[in-house]
Design a protein around this motif. Structure first.
Motif, PDB file in Angstrom:
ATOM      1  N   ALA A  43       0.810  -1.221   0.000  1.00  0.00           N
ATOM      2  CA  ALA A  43       0.000   0.000   0.000  1.00  0.00           C
ATOM      3  C   ALA A  43       0.842   1.268   0.000  1.00  0.00           C
ATOM      4  O   ALA A  43       0.415   2.293  -0.510  1.00  0.00           O
ATOM      5  CB  ALA A  43      -0.924  -0.006   1.208  1.00  0.00           C
ATOM      6  N   ILE A  44       2.035   1.218   0.561  1.00  0.00           N
ATOM      7  CA  ILE A  44       2.866   2.422   0.652  1.00  0.00           C
ATOM      8  C   ILE A  44       4.080   2.365  -0.247  1.00  0.00           C
ATOM      9  O   ILE A  44       4.982   3.174  -0.120  1.00  0.00           O
ATOM     10  CB  ILE A  44       3.302   2.653   2.103  1.00  0.00           C
TER      11      ILE A  44
ATOM     12  N   TRP B 242      17.382  17.771  -0.538  1.00  0.00           N
ATOM     13  CA  TRP B 242      16.249  16.973  -0.091  1.00  0.00           C
ATOM     14  C   TRP B 242      16.022  17.169   1.396  1.00  0.00           C
ATOM     15  O   TRP B 242      16.876  17.705   2.110  1.00  0.00           O
ATOM     16  CB  TRP B 242      16.482  15.498  -0.386  1.00  0.00           C
ATOM     17  N   LYS B 243      14.848  16.719   1.837  1.00  0.00           N
ATOM     18  CA  LYS B 243      14.543  16.676   3.274  1.00  0.00           C
ATOM     19  C   LYS B 243      13.586  15.506   3.493  1.00  0.00           C
ATOM     20  O   LYS B 243      12.942  15.020   2.562  1.00  0.00           O
ATOM     21  CB  LYS B 243      13.932  17.987   3.758  1.00  0.00           C
ATOM     22  N   HIS B 244      13.510  15.046   4.712  1.00  0.00           N
ATOM     23  CA  HIS B 244      12.592  13.964   5.047  1.00  0.00           C
ATOM     24  C   HIS B 244      11.159  14.447   4.866  1.00  0.00           C
ATOM     25  O   HIS B 244      10.835  15.582   5.212  1.00  0.00           O
ATOM     26  CB  HIS B 244      12.803  13.489   6.488  1.00  0.00           C
ATOM     27  N   ASP B 245      10.322  13.605   4.309  1.00  0.00           N
ATOM     28  CA  ASP B 245       8.906  13.930   4.121  1.00  0.00           C
ATOM     29  C   ASP B 245       8.269  14.091   5.499  1.00  0.00           C
ATOM     30  O   ASP B 245       8.426  13.239   6.370  1.00  0.00           O
ATOM     31  CB  ASP B 245       8.215  12.826   3.326  1.00  0.00           C
ATOM     32  N   THR B 246       7.550  15.165   5.698  1.00  0.00           N
ATOM     33  CA  THR B 246       6.933  15.421   7.007  1.00  0.00           C
ATOM     34  C   THR B 246       5.496  14.928   7.068  1.00  0.00           C
ATOM     35  O   THR B 246       4.852  15.047   8.098  1.00  0.00           O
ATOM     36  CB  THR B 246       6.958  16.926   7.324  1.00  0.00           C
TER      37      THR B 246
ATOM     38  N   GLY C 147       6.473   9.993   5.552  1.00  0.00           N
ATOM     39  CA  GLY C 147       7.788  10.250   6.127  1.00  0.00           C
ATOM     40  C   GLY C 147       8.317   9.109   6.973  1.00  0.00           C
ATOM     41  O   GLY C 147       9.516   8.828   6.979  1.00  0.00           O
ATOM     42  N   SER C 148       7.461   8.422   7.676  1.00  0.00           N
ATOM     43  CA  SER C 148       7.909   7.313   8.519  1.00  0.00           C
ATOM     44  C   SER C 148       8.246   6.075   7.690  1.00  0.00           C
ATOM     45  O   SER C 148       8.780   5.111   8.217  1.00  0.00           O
ATOM     46  CB  SER C 148       6.853   6.985   9.569  1.00  0.00           C
TER      47      SER C 148
END
Length: 109
Positions: A41-42, A87-91, A95-96
């Protein structure tokens, strides 16, 4: 006196206008290894290995929830492709699950 003031102003303009030639325009380098074809799903998007990742316990690869066209890269580009990126971590929710948001990217030939 006018000549001295003129020379001072020109020197000041030259010093202000100078920039460092070796400024790093991108924060990281990485390798986009291809699309994520896992069936969950992800899952989905592009898989990327970031070379100089300073995150604590970084995953083996990150996911980019964008297509090549959305990143401004030709769909005909062959994998794996070396890239420089910001880039940056998806918030968000993803993100997890090791998704990142790419703000700037360039293919290194």
């Amino acid at each position: 006196m006018k000549t001295l003031m003129f020379i001072f102003c020109i020197s000041l303009l030259v010093v202000i206008g100078c920039k460092k030639a070796n400024e790093n325009l991108y924060q990281s380098e990485g390798v986009i290894t291809g699309y994520d074809y896992r069936m969950c799903a992800i899952c989905g998007g592009l898989e990327i290995n970031i070379k100089n990742d300073t995150s604590k316990n970084p995953p083996p690869f990150y996911e980019i929830n964008s297509s090549l066209a959305q990143l401004g890269i030709s769909e005909n580009t062959k994998f794996p492709m070396n890239v420089s990126l910001n880039w940056k971590h998806d918030t968000g929710v993803l993100g997890s699950y090791h998704y990142i948001t790419v703000s700037k990217i360039m293919v290194i030939k």
